[in-house]
Enzyme design. Sequence first.
Site, short mmCIF file in Angstrom:
data_model
loop_
_atom_site.label_atom_id
_atom_site.label_comp_id
_atom_site.label_asym_id
_atom_site.label_seq_id
_atom_site.Cartn_x
_atom_site.Cartn_y
_atom_site.Cartn_z
CD GLU A 47 -1.30 1.00 2.40
OE1 GLU A 47 -1.54 1.10 4.16
OE2 GLU A 47 -3.42 1.72 2.97
CG ASN A 107 -4.53 4.02 0.29
OD1 ASN A 107 -3.90 3.18 -0.25
ND2 ASN A 107 -4.77 3.67 1.95
CE LYS A 124 -7.31 1.22 3.41
NZ LYS A 124 -5.78 1.77 4.80
CD GLU A 143 -5.04 4.81 5.13
OE1 GLU A 143 -6.23 4.44 4.53
OE2 GLU A 143 -4.84 3.69 6.51
CB CYS A 169 -4.44 -1.31 4.52
SG CYS A 169 -3.11 -1.56 6.38
CG ASN A 194 2.05 1.45 4.73
OD1 ASN A 194 2.93 1.93 4.83
ND2 ASN A 194 1.03 1.17 3.33
N1 CDT Z 1 -2.97 1.41 6.71
C1 CDT Z 1 -3.82 1.08 7.52
O1 CDT Z 1 -4.64 0.92 7.17
N2 CDT Z 1 -3.38 1.10 8.34
C2 CDT Z 1 -4.72 -0.18 9.21
C3 CDT Z 1 -4.25 0.54 10.84
C4 CDT Z 1 -4.60 0.75 12.06
S1 CDT Z 1 -6.39 1.34 11.73
C5 CDT Z 1 -5.37 3.19 12.72
C6 CDT Z 1 -5.10 -1.24 9.43
O2 CDT Z 1 -5.58 -2.27 9.26
O3 CDT Z 1 -3.81 -1.81 9.37
#
Ligand code: CDT
Length: 308
Positions: A47, A107, A124, A143, A169, A194
């Site tokens: 991502e 995204n 996304k 995000e 993600c 990420n």
């Molecule tokens: N990039 C991404 O979606 N990261 C989220 C982080 C947790 S929510 C702040 C994830 O689900 O891994």
Amino acid sequence: MSRVVTVAAAQLGPVGRDEPRSSVVARLLALLREAAAEGCELVVFPELALTTFFPRWHIEDPEELDAFFEAEMPGPSTRPLFDEARELGVGFSLGYAELTEDRHRYNTQLLVAPDGRFLAKYRKVHVPGHEEPEPWRPFQHLERRYFEPGPQGFGTWRAFGGVVGMMICNDRRWPETYRVMGLLGVELILCGYNTPLHYAPDPSQDVLQGFHSALVMQAGAYQNGTWVVASAKGGVEEGVDSLAQSCVIAPSGQIVAQAYTAGDELVVAHCDLDWCDRYKKTLFDFERYRMIEHYGPITAQRGATPPQ
Ligand code: CDT
């Protein structure tokens, strides 16, 4: 005819805030060449692969924010990746921050064929984090400030001899993501992520990040009879440690290959797409066993409504 697709999750280590696109693309090219040498037909990058994970900062200057987005794909800095992939005959999937002509921000993850043809774009759906800066956090997860949810929702496409879907993600934590694609016949789900190890709203989850990531993807793969290829941007990026553990999961739910570093690393697996039917045509024969008359609340309501 065999339907074995050799895939690579091309994990990235940290990308610095000031690291130029040219440097990141050089890293992607190195992974792409290594994948080609190992006989891969498809390489899955993480991502937002082209930049640092910029939602960790409240960026107020619009120009500074725009610099993390791609207004063109391929653009001048990413074209070498497209050219080299076509030259090598390797398909790829790439996550990046998309700025559309009418200034919508998504995204996004692309799917490109080994001959360079554009196959699909996914934006996304589940956008996590918060809209407003929250100074109490050690780092932000903005995000929801910087990206709109993908209006097209989930999709699947015929590619690489099978049916391919994409998720990004946070999408991987939601069973609906897999089920919608499952209902569209998915056999190979490509996912970039990420995932910071520290989850400020509930730090008790920090030590469980690897477990939760594997848990949801293994369950989603098994319950829908599909392969999952998951590619991380991991390691300590600008002081924030993120989950690595890129992996490939079989329709049995088993992890068949996994990264052992938190840096740039290729995770290769031979995915027999015919293995999907062992699950899709038995235990998870949707047509035969799903009880849709009882699933109404899943799309009729968003939040939970416990009894009084
Ligand atoms: N990039 C991404 O979606 N990261 C989220 C982080 C947790 S929510 C702040 C994830 O689900 O891994």
